[in-house]
Design a protein around this motif. Structure first.
Motif, short mmCIF file in Angstrom:
data_model
loop_
_atom_site.label_atom_id
_atom_site.label_comp_id
_atom_site.label_asym_id
_atom_site.label_seq_id
_atom_site.Cartn_x
_atom_site.Cartn_y
_atom_site.Cartn_z
N ARG A 66 4.04 7.64 -18.50
CA ARG A 66 3.70 7.68 -17.07
C ARG A 66 4.27 6.51 -16.28
O ARG A 66 3.94 6.30 -15.13
CB ARG A 66 2.19 7.77 -16.85
CG ARG A 66 1.63 9.07 -17.40
CD ARG A 66 0.13 9.10 -17.39
NE ARG A 66 -0.37 10.32 -18.02
CZ ARG A 66 -0.97 11.31 -17.36
NH1 ARG A 66 -1.15 11.24 -16.08
NH2 ARG A 66 -1.38 12.37 -18.01
N PHE A 101 -7.47 -1.59 6.49
CA PHE A 101 -6.31 -2.20 5.82
C PHE A 101 -4.99 -1.83 6.51
O PHE A 101 -4.00 -2.55 6.37
CB PHE A 101 -6.27 -1.81 4.34
CG PHE A 101 -5.69 -0.44 4.08
CD1 PHE A 101 -4.31 -0.29 3.94
CD2 PHE A 101 -6.49 0.68 3.99
CE1 PHE A 101 -3.76 0.96 3.70
CE2 PHE A 101 -5.95 1.93 3.78
CZ PHE A 101 -4.58 2.07 3.64
N ARG A 104 -8.50 0.27 -1.50
CA ARG A 104 -8.07 -0.53 -0.36
C ARG A 104 -9.24 -0.91 0.55
O ARG A 104 -9.21 -0.71 1.77
CB ARG A 104 -7.02 0.20 0.45
CG ARG A 104 -5.93 0.84 -0.42
CD ARG A 104 -4.69 1.05 0.37
NE ARG A 104 -3.74 1.97 -0.23
CZ ARG A 104 -3.13 1.84 -1.38
NH1 ARG A 104 -3.40 0.80 -2.16
NH2 ARG A 104 -2.25 2.71 -1.79
N ARG A 108 5.11 6.31 -8.01
CA ARG A 108 4.93 7.73 -7.75
C ARG A 108 5.02 8.05 -6.27
O ARG A 108 5.64 9.04 -5.88
CB ARG A 108 3.57 8.15 -8.31
CG ARG A 108 3.62 9.51 -8.93
CD ARG A 108 2.36 9.80 -9.67
NE ARG A 108 1.99 11.19 -9.40
CZ ARG A 108 0.94 11.78 -9.93
NH1 ARG A 108 0.14 11.11 -10.73
NH2 ARG A 108 0.68 13.03 -9.65
N LEU A 109 4.40 7.21 -5.46
CA LEU A 109 4.48 7.44 -4.02
C LEU A 109 5.92 7.34 -3.52
O LEU A 109 6.29 7.95 -2.54
CB LEU A 109 3.60 6.43 -3.26
CG LEU A 109 2.09 6.56 -3.46
CD1 LEU A 109 1.36 5.44 -2.73
CD2 LEU A 109 1.60 7.92 -2.98
N THR A 150 0.80 -1.23 0.00
CA THR A 150 0.00 0.00 0.00
C THR A 150 0.83 1.27 0.00
O THR A 150 0.29 2.35 -0.17
CB THR A 150 -0.95 0.03 1.21
OG1 THR A 150 -0.17 0.01 2.41
CG2 THR A 150 -1.89 -1.18 1.21
N GLU A 202 1.23 3.78 -9.12
CA GLU A 202 0.98 4.42 -7.83
C GLU A 202 2.18 4.29 -6.89
O GLU A 202 2.63 5.26 -6.30
CB GLU A 202 -0.27 3.82 -7.17
CG GLU A 202 -0.61 4.51 -5.86
CD GLU A 202 -1.80 3.88 -5.15
OE1 GLU A 202 -2.13 2.71 -5.45
OE2 GLU A 202 -2.38 4.55 -4.29
N TYR A 242 -9.73 -4.59 -12.01
CA TYR A 242 -9.22 -5.71 -11.21
C TYR A 242 -10.30 -6.36 -10.36
O TYR A 242 -10.38 -7.58 -10.25
CB TYR A 242 -8.10 -5.23 -10.29
CG TYR A 242 -6.88 -4.70 -11.00
CD1 TYR A 242 -6.04 -5.56 -11.71
CD2 TYR A 242 -6.57 -3.35 -10.98
CE1 TYR A 242 -4.93 -5.07 -12.37
CE2 TYR A 242 -5.46 -2.86 -11.63
CZ TYR A 242 -4.64 -3.72 -12.33
OH TYR A 242 -3.54 -3.23 -12.98
N ASP A 263 0.18 1.00 -13.86
CA ASP A 263 -0.20 1.09 -12.45
C ASP A 263 1.02 1.61 -11.69
O ASP A 263 1.78 0.86 -11.10
CB ASP A 263 -0.63 -0.29 -11.93
CG ASP A 263 -2.11 -0.31 -11.68
OD1 ASP A 263 -2.62 0.69 -11.15
OD2 ASP A 263 -2.76 -1.31 -12.02
N ARG A 300 -9.49 4.27 -9.17
CA ARG A 300 -9.02 4.61 -10.50
C ARG A 300 -9.22 3.50 -11.52
O ARG A 300 -9.32 3.76 -12.69
CB ARG A 300 -7.55 5.02 -10.45
CG ARG A 300 -6.62 3.97 -9.91
CD ARG A 300 -5.17 4.43 -10.05
NE ARG A 300 -4.86 5.53 -9.14
CZ ARG A 300 -4.35 5.37 -7.92
NH1 ARG A 300 -4.08 4.17 -7.47
NH2 ARG A 300 -4.09 6.41 -7.17
N LEU A 308 -3.67 10.57 -6.61
CA LEU A 308 -2.30 11.06 -6.69
C LEU A 308 -2.27 12.58 -6.89
O LEU A 308 -1.24 13.21 -6.72
CB LEU A 308 -1.55 10.33 -7.80
CG LEU A 308 -1.36 8.83 -7.50
CD1 LEU A 308 -1.00 8.06 -8.75
CD2 LEU A 308 -0.30 8.62 -6.43
#
Lengths: 419, 484
Positions: free
Chosen positions: A274, B406, B427, A263-264, A92, A260, B464, A258, B459, B244
């Motif tokens: 991207r 989570f 999540r 980027r985080l 996460t 994320e 999924y 994907d 998103r 984001l």
């Protein structure tokens, strides 16, 4: 609140699709310590798990397999190599120390790793990101959701009459899945003048899929309140609009990485694809973090993603043995109609990219394209390629064209010579 | 909800039937069920809060920009206090982000002091005029050209879905009957001092009827023989950007009110996204919740000005909500319409616009106050509070800034299903989906589950998890209804 459990492994691979599994299989026998794959799904294998048709494994395993068989095969190979596969394990985020935050039924934990390989793949842009107007009836879905429903959940009630947006490889895969679920595809809709995928069209014809393709057309709106009743299509040339009745709309392709976690984690991202910016060894901008597969090039075939995984092993092992800062590099810059390129960085002393290929996207169909490599105002290489560049699929360019690029020079432009 | 529950076995009427289980109706039913009254909460749709209440901007307003002296001004200010307290009691997430009115033209800049003055007249004194430098310091991602601003520190973001659900759940736990899929099709006054509502799922008889029917309030009002206002649905389209993008929008960017041109706002959402909108388009069709090309084009044009970097992000969701603007004698009526008719034993609560989220508890207090003031002799309603009220419900947190299962080590150790992430983007865990399906007011469909858990709101929009979430919902509905 109790602190999460803390664990340590040699290598953490995030994502158990073809790229992640292949990376783990290539690393596990040679790494001192645990190579752990974290996959958020209940089964590893990634998208091939629910692509129930043949066409997988040619380039990496030298055989033709169905998607599910290929997913199982890659899983078995990673396990046989000694990798640890953790499913239902969702990464996460990152802790401030650069450890991974993991949620699983077994508990919440933080995971420190000598190296992290991001293999989080790509997904299709869903309806909102495509700015399709109208109400929000049921019956609009991506190929990923469709194939999950039909192949993993064994649903046969997806609809009776579909319009499929896209005419690339995955679009025809969606048509096959729809047919299996008893849903007829009334029309494929492509923004391009020629359908993106030539070979699948021939294959589809052989399979008796006489699905018409509306070219240079876009989907403007969805009609219907509870269930889709029709779509409104617009011809990009004339602006003419028409209504096509259907109860199902499948949005295919238009992949977005994907990214994320990338980027985080503060990784440099390619502004166009991207995905994270990588060099030919598949290092990202953050030391000890690597990236592979369709996260980098949304999307090439599964076997190409798997070969990224195999390729990254060498750089990961070097990093584990003795982390050294990467040399300065030169940036590859694509020029329109080339849209993006992966990898994006060339460094002195680095290997050729996976399979000796640069992967690019091209916004126009160009048969027998002439690729030029330009550095500091000079054309340092130029070659006519026997295969076409076309939208909706990856355009592969031999990295041998870069042999005369000075690794200490200026940015390198990749372009197509005018006709 | 079975049909038989709509009528008492003994044939006794309800004391009050509240029509409309949006924010206002649910709040009123909750308040009335706090007294010794038998209350029915009658909703035409499959779920509570499925009309105008689900698609607002989810801002907890200070009321700084209301029209001074109006009922709306008073109830928004009071509602802000009441809802803030209720949110603390029930776990409704609230983020006090604060807002800034940003002036982009000299004309807008010149009106800021009058906005500050208006805020004072509404009893809100915390506004502050700030220069452009300060505006950019707090919001560096704003587009170029901001000339100055007015801060409204109390403006907050919250979750309209959780609020509506908490109110309806409390009402049910206090003994109210929630009758979903009971669309009112007719009103029949009885000779015995009751009114019978004909609905699509049978009759509902009650001594009093409260009209909180939102977009349908004028239609219901006419069934009581009135002709005093018309609901003109005002469509607001919104774009919700990827999580984001959230660092771009640390606070709410409000447009400066102006006579020409419509303003849109950029706001963080409680779920961690960024929202751009709404448009404002008056319509005739009360079901026109579709988005439009003109709406999108307008929002993108505004967004490019206010926060250009936002437009580089992915759009996670787009939707349109309908606000129940009210016209009286052909002109927009700029206040709430609340009226108690003791002779008909009928209460109208109409014209509740997007401020209704903030004001809902104050509206409930106002309505019960009006009924109490009329006295039990005239109303036949004893509004004295029951001493044995159940504790306020504890709602699952949907707020991104607060702890969710989570990331909760202890919750997962107690129950591994809170560690089984089903919806990856948002999540959402299997434990939360299970809890929602087993809750007092369970979801009837996928949208209901989305509003209770955030599942599939992210998103990937189901790329999924769509199949898995759908399967769990269907199983939950089967489990609840038992063997056929």
């Amino acid at each position: 609140m109790t602190a999460p459990r803390h664990e340590h492994v040699a290598v953490a691979v995030v994502g158990g699709g073809p790229a992640g599994l292949a990376a783990a299989a290539a690393l596990a026998p040679h790494v001192d310590g645990e190579v752990r794959v974290l996959d958020r799904e209940a089964e590893t294998g990634g998208i091939p798990r629910h692509s129930d048709h043949t066409g997988y494994g040619l380039r990496d395993l030298h055989r033709l397999l169905t998607g599910p068989a290929y997913a199982r095969r890659l899983t078995d190979r990673a396990l046989a190599a000694g990798a640890v596969l953790r499913t239902c394990a969702t990464v996460t985020g990152w802790t401030p120390d650069g450890h991974l935050e993991v949620t699983a039924p077994a508990g919440r934990s933080t995971l420190a790793a000598g190296a992290v390989v991001l293999a989080t793949g790509a997904r299709e842009r869903p309806r909102p990101a495509r700015m399709i107007t109208g109400d929000r009836p049921a019956g609009v879905l991506t190929t990923g959701q469709l194939q999950n429903l039909v192949h993993l959940h064994h649903r046969r009630d997806v609809g009776a009459r579909a319009v499929v947006v896209g005419a690339e490889l995955v679009s025809w895969s969606a048509v096959l899945t729809l047919r299996e679920a008893g849903c007829r595809t009334a029309l494929l809709v492509s923004a391009h003048a020629v359908p993106e995928a030539a070979a699948p069209v021939r294959l589809a014809a052989r399979l008796g899929l006489r699905t018409p393709v509306a070219t240079r057309t876009r989907l403007v709106a969805v009609e219907g309140r509870d269930r889709v009743e029709a779509v409104v299509l617009e011809h990009l040339g004339t602006g003419a609009r028409r209504r096509v009745a259907c109860d199902t709309v499948v949005l295919t392709g238009d992949w977005v990485p994907d990214h994320e976690l990338a980027r985080l984690g503060g990784l440099d991202l390619d502004p166009v694809s991207r995905g994270p910016v990588v060099d030919t060894a598949l290092r990202t901008s953050r030391p000890g973090v690597f990236a592979v597969g369709n996260l980098l090039h949304p999307v090439d075939t599964a076997d190409v993603a798997a070969l990224d995984g195999r390729h990254v092993a060498a750089a990961v092992r070097r990093h584990l043995a003795a982390p050294v800062p990467a040399a300065a590099g030169v940036r590859l810059v694509p020029q329109a109609p080339l849209r993006w390129v992966a990898p994006q960085l060339l460094r002195a002393g680095d290997p050729a990219p996976p399979r000796g290929r640069l992967l690019l996207r091209c916004d126009e169909t160009v048969t027998a394209p002439v690729v030029e490599v330009v550095q500091d105002g000079l054309v340092v290489a130029r070659r006519r390629l026997p295969w076409a560049a076309a939208p909706g699929r990856v355009f592969r360019v031999p990295s041998a064209l870069l042999s005369d690029v000075r690794r200490d020079g200026g940015d390198v432009t990749l372009r197509l010579a005018p006709r | 909800m079975s049909r038989s529950s709509a009528t008492d076995p003994a044939g006794a009427p309800y004391d009050v039937a509240v029509v409309g289980a949006g924010l206002v109706g649910a709040a009123i039913a909750r308040a009335l069920a706090g007294a010794h009254l038998r209350v029915a909460l009658v909703e035409g749709r499959a779920d509570v809060g499925d009309g105008t209440s689900k698609a607002n901007t989810a801002i907890l307003h200070t009321g700084f920009d209301a029209k001074p002296g109006t009922l709306e001004s008073r109830l928004v200010a009071r509602g802000y206090t009441l809802l803030s307290q209720y949110a603390r009691d029930t776990g409704i997430p609230v983020e006090p982000t604060g807002a800034t009115l940003v002036a982009w033209t000299d004309e807008e800049l010149a009106t800021l002091p009058s906005s500050a003055d208006k805020a004072s007249r509404n009893g809100y004194d915390a506004c502050e005029l700030v220069d452009a430098e300060e505006v950019y310091r707090t919001m560096p991602a704003l587009g170029p050209g901001a000339l100055g601003g007015l801060t409204v520190p109390g403006e907050s973001i919250t979750c309209t879905w959780t609020t509506n659900l908490a109110l309806a759940t409390d009402a049910v736990r206090r003994g109210a009957d929630l009758l979903r899929r009971h669309e009112v099709t007719g009103v029949r006054p009885g000779l015995d001092g009751t009114t019978t509502l004909d609905t699509t799922a049978g009759e509902v008889r009650a001594r009093w009827v409260v009209n909180a029917a939102g977009l349908g309030a004028d239609v219901l009002d006419r069934r009581f023989g009135h002709d005093r206002f018309r609901v003109v649905p005002r469509r607001g389209e919104l774009l919700v950007y990827d999580k984001l993008a959230r660092p771009l929008a640390p606070r709410i960017v409000l447009p400066v009110p102006s006579k020409v041109g419509k303003g849109v706002l950029v706001s963080p959402t409680i779920y961690g996204n960024v929202m751009l909108g709404p448009t404002a388009q008056d319509l005739d069709d009360r079901t026109a919740t579709g988005t439009s090309e003109d709406g999108f084009a307008f929002l993108l044009e505004k967004g490019a000005r206010i926060m250009p970097a936002l437009l580089d992000e992915e759009v996670t969701a787009s939707y349109a909500g309908l606000r129940a603007a009210v016209h009286v004698d052909g002109a927009l009526f700029e206040d709430y319409l609340v009226d108690v008719d003791a002779a008909q034993r009928y209460v109208l609560v109409g014209g509740i616009r997007s401020t209704g989220l903030t004001a809902c508890l104050a509206l409930a207090e106002h309505v019960t106050g009006l009924l109490a003031a009329a006295g039990p002799g005239s109303t036949g309603l004893d509004l004295a509070p029951r001493p044995d009220l159940p504790a306020a419900v504890a709602m699952p947190n949907l707020g991104e800034a607060f702890g969710r299962p989570f990331a909760d080590v202890d919750a997962i150790d107690r129950d591994p299903e809170y560690g089984r992430v089903v919806c990856f983007c948002e999540r959402v865990t299997a434990g939360e989906i299970r809890d929602a399906l087993a809750s007092t007011v369970p979801p009837a469909d996928l949208d209901g589950l989305r509003r209770r858990t955030r599942a599939m709101n992210g998103r990937c929009q189901g790329f999924y998890c769509g199949a898995e979430v759908g399967a769990r919902l269907e199983q939950g509905i089967v489990d609840r209804s038992g063997p056929a």
